[in-house]
Design an enzyme around this catalytic site. Sequence first.
Site, mmCIF file in Angstrom:
data_model
loop_
_atom_site.group_PDB
_atom_site.id
_atom_site.type_symbol
_atom_site.label_atom_id
_atom_site.label_comp_id
_atom_site.label_asym_id
_atom_site.label_seq_id
_atom_site.Cartn_x
_atom_site.Cartn_y
_atom_site.Cartn_z
ATOM 1 N N CYS A 197 0.833 -1.200 0.000
ATOM 2 C CA CYS A 197 0.000 0.000 0.000
ATOM 3 C C CYS A 197 0.872 1.257 0.000
ATOM 4 O O CYS A 197 1.520 1.546 -1.002
ATOM 5 C CB CYS A 197 -0.985 -0.039 1.167
ATOM 6 S SG CYS A 197 -2.375 1.105 0.941
ATOM 7 N N HIS A 233 -4.027 -5.352 0.892
ATOM 8 C CA HIS A 233 -3.923 -5.783 2.282
ATOM 9 C C HIS A 233 -4.490 -7.201 2.397
ATOM 10 O O HIS A 233 -5.412 -7.579 1.682
ATOM 11 C CB HIS A 233 -4.706 -4.855 3.211
ATOM 12 C CG HIS A 233 -4.160 -3.470 3.279
ATOM 13 N ND1 HIS A 233 -2.923 -3.179 3.819
ATOM 14 C CD2 HIS A 233 -4.672 -2.278 2.864
ATOM 15 C CE1 HIS A 233 -2.701 -1.884 3.747
ATOM 16 N NE2 HIS A 233 -3.744 -1.317 3.169
#
Length: 499
Positions: free
Chosen positions: A344, A441
């Site tokens: 991320c 994630h």
Amino acid sequence: MSCSGRSLMVVGTSSHVGKTLLVTALCRILKKAGKRVAPFKAQNMSLNAYVTPDGKEIAYAQALQAWAAGIPPAVEMNPILLKPQGNLTSQIVLNGVAVGTYRAGEYYERWFAPAWQAVKEALARLQKQYDWILCEGAGSPAEVNLKHRDLANMRVALHLGSPTWLVADIDRGGALAHVVGTLQLLEPEERALIRGIVINKFRGSRELLQPGLDWLENYTGIPVVGVLPWVDWVLPQEDSMGIAANPLLWEDRRDRAGGQALREGRLEIAVVRLPQVANFSDFDPLLAEPTVHLRWVHPGQSLGSPDVVILPGSKTTLNDLFALQKTGLAEQLRQYSGHIVGICGGLQMLGETIADPEGWEGIAGTYSGLGFLPLTTVLQPTKVTQQVQTQSRWPALAPIQGYEIHQGSTQADPSGCLPLFDRENLGWRDPTGRIWGSYLHGLFDNHLWRRQWLNWLRRQKGWDPLPELEGHYAQQREQLLERLADLWQPHLDLGLLME
């Protein structure tokens, strides 16, 4: 106004006394008893987040509690999520949607009334679906300077008319004083709701503790409904302050007992402890791998010689990138010859540039990244929150589940990197596989993919591969939840909940 359903409120004498874990255990205990139960936390301040099936963002802790209850996570379980960004500001996520970034005073002035309305509506919806609502407080309910704007503690208990348990951490010392002081600072109508005291993180002889418990019950008139043993294994921490409070969180106990000899034959993975690290629950599956040694490395520390360095998620990508540059860790990474991974915000840092045209993270401009992958990122006000199903292209074909939480879009130069997944714009790697990053994630939760990647690393070292695993980390998480419930249930007086 009092709602009609059954509920239990769990508050604590301070932060990190074990409220989250207790509610998690109670969710699983009631589920096993055949009850329909849901967790609830009105307001959570955390950078560990999860995306519900309908694309709403909640704290990961409430997702974990929902799994303990055997139900899908839902936005009603955490209607307000505050995501700290530094400088006393937080991004406000209301009913699963980011509504802006505010300083504390601004937030309470502008959003207190709509936030409290959201809390009441969420509770009403949960009560229509479940037999029990297990409500978790935040911090302490006795912060007299904050009580007028406390959405998460006794305001919820009073609204529900809910019996309440007060949890204290005996490992810190002074637990009895903390209980007495907290009770004295509560208003009479609040104190009347306290029906039980729980002593958590106990290590030692119950016989030696009993005189103190007898005194506490006699002095307060409130029964001690639980003395919970210390849990010497890891479930996800609620926020990064839990890591700060426990610097040995990721130090494998086998390592502390046996030293370097026991680390031989295990891959060493260093995760950079960014100032605004987010979603560190991503690495729980790696922590559970017996052939992996996981450790933190702080900016300013020597990187050492790990096999892999991971740049995790970040709430403020640019500020954390600047921290790497100012402390010299960015230069250490450039000199490092091992494998580098970005998740991320960490993915965004791996690229060549990060543009913030509207100054969402500070001063508007375009900034140089670490330059490991030919990526360009533009930070944007629109937040992506969605669950993802796709298939990996590297290190082997495998089905992938995960979720995205990010503000920004990234473009890749296809002449210098390759996609990780069938789905576009989700992750890239260099041609060698030494450096890669993903917006996803929960990637390491995928057993087959995780083992394929670890085996790819092991082959680089000439080591034998590990057996490949099917399934998902959720299966291991289930075992931990069962273990927690079985450990704590004998130490709790559950008469109130089993009536």
